[in-house]
Design a protein around this motif. Structure first.
Motif, PDB file in Angstrom:
ATOM      1  N   HIS A  48      96.678  -5.746  -5.589  1.00  0.00           N
ATOM      2  CA  HIS A  48      97.358  -5.023  -6.664  1.00  0.00           C
ATOM      3  C   HIS A  48      98.462  -5.891  -7.257  1.00  0.00           C
ATOM      4  O   HIS A  48      99.485  -6.132  -6.618  1.00  0.00           O
ATOM      5  N   HIS A  54     100.847  -7.102  -3.945  1.00  0.00           N
ATOM      6  CA  HIS A  54     100.641  -6.600  -2.581  1.00  0.00           C
ATOM      7  C   HIS A  54      99.180  -6.202  -2.446  1.00  0.00           C
ATOM      8  O   HIS A  54      98.429  -6.200  -3.419  1.00  0.00           O
ATOM      9  N   ASP A  56      96.695  -3.116  -0.941  1.00  0.00           N
ATOM     10  CA  ASP A  56      96.685  -1.730  -0.480  1.00  0.00           C
ATOM     11  C   ASP A  56      95.500  -1.514   0.452  1.00  0.00           C
ATOM     12  O   ASP A  56      94.339  -1.703   0.062  1.00  0.00           O
ATOM     13  N   ARG A  58      93.384   1.130   2.532  1.00  0.00           N
ATOM     14  CA  ARG A  58      93.125   2.569   2.486  1.00  0.00           C
ATOM     15  C   ARG A  58      91.912   2.893   3.345  1.00  0.00           C
ATOM     16  O   ARG A  58      90.902   2.185   3.284  1.00  0.00           O
TER      17      ARG A  58
END
Ligand code: MN
Length: 160
Positions: A48, A54, A56, A58
């Motif tokens: 991102h 960074h 992410d 999930r």
């Protein structure tokens, strides 16, 4: 970053929905996709390019994507510990999201899918998760340990 209140009464997607205006962001508003063919739960890592780059991380869990922002990215080598900041749950269909969040929106910037796959939960407590990840880049047993507030540490175990 906000604390995900999941462990003490999940807010579900309310925080995700509150932060976004779906008339101006291409991000998904929450419809549910099917399972992977294997029937195993899925994970994704999205690169991102927001104000701070960074990654992410999930995982599908209890009808949402439980999510962490990993400033330096998930480690590939065993034993390298990385900070993972718990963030708000995301809808399941976010797992396939890639695109550009336009300027002015929450998290504005480009989102790329860095890795995707399935996982097996080997251990799950409030304080720790141990998962076997089967992705393209992340393959092996990973540990997440809750340290304080919204902060976790993530590392690859070498006993996978
Ligand atoms: Mn992000």
């Amino acid at each position: 970053m906000p604390i995900a209140a999941r462990d003490n009464g999940s807010p579900g997607l309310s925080e995700y929905l509150r932060k976004r205006d779906f008339s101006t962001t291409p991000e998904p508003g929450g419809k549910q996709p099917g399972r992977a063919d294997s029937g195993l739960p899925r994970f994704v890592v999205q690169e991102h390019h927001a104000r701070s780059l960074h990654w992410d991380f999930r995982i599908e869990s209890a009808g949402v994507l439980r999510s962490w922002a990993v400033p330096k990215g998930p480690p590939l080598e065993p034993g390298v510990k990385r900070l993972a900041v718990a963030v708000e749950d995301h809808p399941l269909d976010y797992i396939d999201f890639a695109g550009v969040i336009p300027p002015g929106n929450y998290g504005a910037g480009e989102v790329l899918i860095w890795d995707q796959g399935t996982y097996e939960m080997l251990e799950e407590t409030d304080a720790a998760l141990r998962l076997r990840l089967a992705g393209g880049r992340l393959a092996g047993v990973y540990q997440l340990v809750h340290t304080r507030s919204n902060q976790w540490l993530m590392w690859r175990r070498d006993d996978g």
